[in-house]
Design a protein around this motif. Structure first.
Motif, PDB file in Angstrom:
ATOM      1  N   LEU A  61       0.719  -1.269  -0.221  1.00  8.56           N
ATOM      2  CA  LEU A  61       0.061   0.011  -0.095  1.00  8.56           C
ATOM      3  C   LEU A  61       0.734   1.362  -0.046  1.00  8.56           C
ATOM      4  O   LEU A  61       0.563   2.256  -0.819  1.00  8.56           O
ATOM      5  CB  LEU A  61      -1.190   0.064   1.358  1.00  8.56           C
ATOM      6  N   ARG A  62       1.977   1.254   0.903  1.00  7.23           N
ATOM      7  CA  ARG A  62       2.929   2.507   0.929  1.00  7.23           C
ATOM      8  C   ARG A  62       3.345   2.705  -0.558  1.00  7.23           C
ATOM      9  O   ARG A  62       3.622   3.755  -0.895  1.00  7.23           O
ATOM     10  CB  ARG A  62       3.841   2.291   1.776  1.00  7.23           C
TER      11      ARG A  62
ATOM     12  N   ALA B 267      -4.285   5.210   7.240  1.00  5.22           N
ATOM     13  CA  ALA B 267      -4.935   6.525   7.706  1.00  5.22           C
ATOM     14  C   ALA B 267      -5.598   7.045   6.203  1.00  5.22           C
ATOM     15  O   ALA B 267      -6.845   7.317   6.591  1.00  5.22           O
ATOM     16  CB  ALA B 267      -4.101   7.269   8.283  1.00  5.22           C
ATOM     17  N   SER B 268      -5.136   7.128   5.211  1.00  2.34           N
ATOM     18  CA  SER B 268      -5.804   7.712   4.174  1.00  2.34           C
ATOM     19  C   SER B 268      -6.868   6.744   3.581  1.00  2.34           C
ATOM     20  O   SER B 268      -7.893   7.254   3.156  1.00  2.34           O
ATOM     21  CB  SER B 268      -4.676   7.737   2.921  1.00  2.34           C
ATOM     22  N   ILE B 269      -6.703   5.575   3.762  1.00  2.82           N
ATOM     23  CA  ILE B 269      -7.714   4.259   3.389  1.00  2.82           C
ATOM     24  C   ILE B 269      -9.124   4.659   4.179  1.00  2.82           C
ATOM     25  O   ILE B 269     -10.169   4.807   3.905  1.00  2.82           O
ATOM     26  CB  ILE B 269      -7.317   3.060   3.285  1.00  2.82           C
ATOM     27  N   ALA B 270      -8.813   5.105   5.545  1.00  3.35           N
ATOM     28  CA  ALA B 270      -9.751   5.035   6.684  1.00  3.35           C
ATOM     29  C   ALA B 270     -10.581   6.390   6.361  1.00  3.35           C
ATOM     30  O   ALA B 270     -11.786   6.243   6.321  1.00  3.35           O
ATOM     31  CB  ALA B 270      -9.426   5.073   8.047  1.00  3.35           C
TER      32      ALA B 270
ATOM     33  N   VAL C  16     -13.912   5.772   8.102  1.00  2.00           N
ATOM     34  CA  VAL C  16     -14.073   4.994   9.166  1.00  2.00           C
ATOM     35  C   VAL C  16     -12.621   5.277   9.983  1.00  2.00           C
ATOM     36  O   VAL C  16     -11.945   5.870   9.555  1.00  2.00           O
ATOM     37  CB  VAL C  16     -13.868   3.414   8.971  1.00  2.00           C
ATOM     38  N   GLY C  17     -12.635   4.977  11.333  1.00  2.00           N
ATOM     39  CA  GLY C  17     -11.303   5.063  12.071  1.00  2.00           C
ATOM     40  C   GLY C  17      -9.962   4.239  11.731  1.00  2.00           C
ATOM     41  O   GLY C  17     -10.249   3.181  11.025  1.00  2.00           O
ATOM     42  N   PRO C  18      -8.967   4.705  11.789  1.00  2.03           N
ATOM     43  CA  PRO C  18      -7.860   3.875  11.308  1.00  2.03           C
ATOM     44  C   PRO C  18      -7.823   2.651  11.865  1.00  2.03           C
ATOM     45  O   PRO C  18      -7.308   1.506  11.220  1.00  2.03           O
ATOM     46  CB  PRO C  18      -6.625   4.711  11.650  1.00  2.03           C
TER      47      PRO C  18
ATOM     48  N   VAL D 124      -9.476  -0.216   9.774  1.00  4.80           N
ATOM     49  CA  VAL D 124      -8.609  -0.422   8.660  1.00  4.80           C
ATOM     50  C   VAL D 124      -7.789  -1.743   9.200  1.00  4.80           C
ATOM     51  O   VAL D 124      -7.445  -2.632   8.618  1.00  4.80           O
ATOM     52  CB  VAL D 124      -7.944   0.427   7.787  1.00  4.80           C
ATOM     53  N   SER D 125      -7.029  -1.334  10.180  1.00  2.00           N
ATOM     54  CA  SER D 125      -5.888  -2.276  10.715  1.00  2.00           C
ATOM     55  C   SER D 125      -6.416  -3.324  11.496  1.00  2.00           C
ATOM     56  O   SER D 125      -5.970  -4.292  11.139  1.00  2.00           O
ATOM     57  CB  SER D 125      -5.271  -1.376  11.898  1.00  2.00           C
TER      58      SER D 125
END
Length: 80
Positions: free
Chosen positions: A10-11, A18-21, A26-28, A31-32
């Motif tokens: 992803l990086r 965080a950007s996906i969240a 939604v909150g980070p 996603v985690s």
């Protein structure tokens, strides 16, 4: 794929958890958690699309022949 391989991929594509969240509103941690333990088809699909893969390719243990393996997910999460 290992969770750290997913994060690295992803990086490399310019994304963070965080950007996906933020994109998903939604909150980070949501996603985690989707990467490691709590299943979210929506988050899995977005992550997969960012990487140009299917969710089945990233999480084969969660899917059976490209479809959600409901029984194994329920066993892992303790839900029905």
């Amino acid at each position: 794929m290992h969770v750290e391989d997913i994060k690295a991929a992803l990086r490399k594509q310019g994304w963070t958890l965080a950007s996906i969240a933020k994109e998903l509103d939604v909150g980070p941690s949501a996603v985690s958690h989707a990467l490691t333990r709590q299943r979210s088809r929506r988050v899995e699909q977005v992550i997969a699309s960012k990487l140009g893969l299917s969710p089945h390719e990233i999480w084969p243990q969660r899917y059976k022949r490209g479809r959600m393996n409901h029984d194994s997910v329920c066993q892992q999460t303790g839900s029905h």
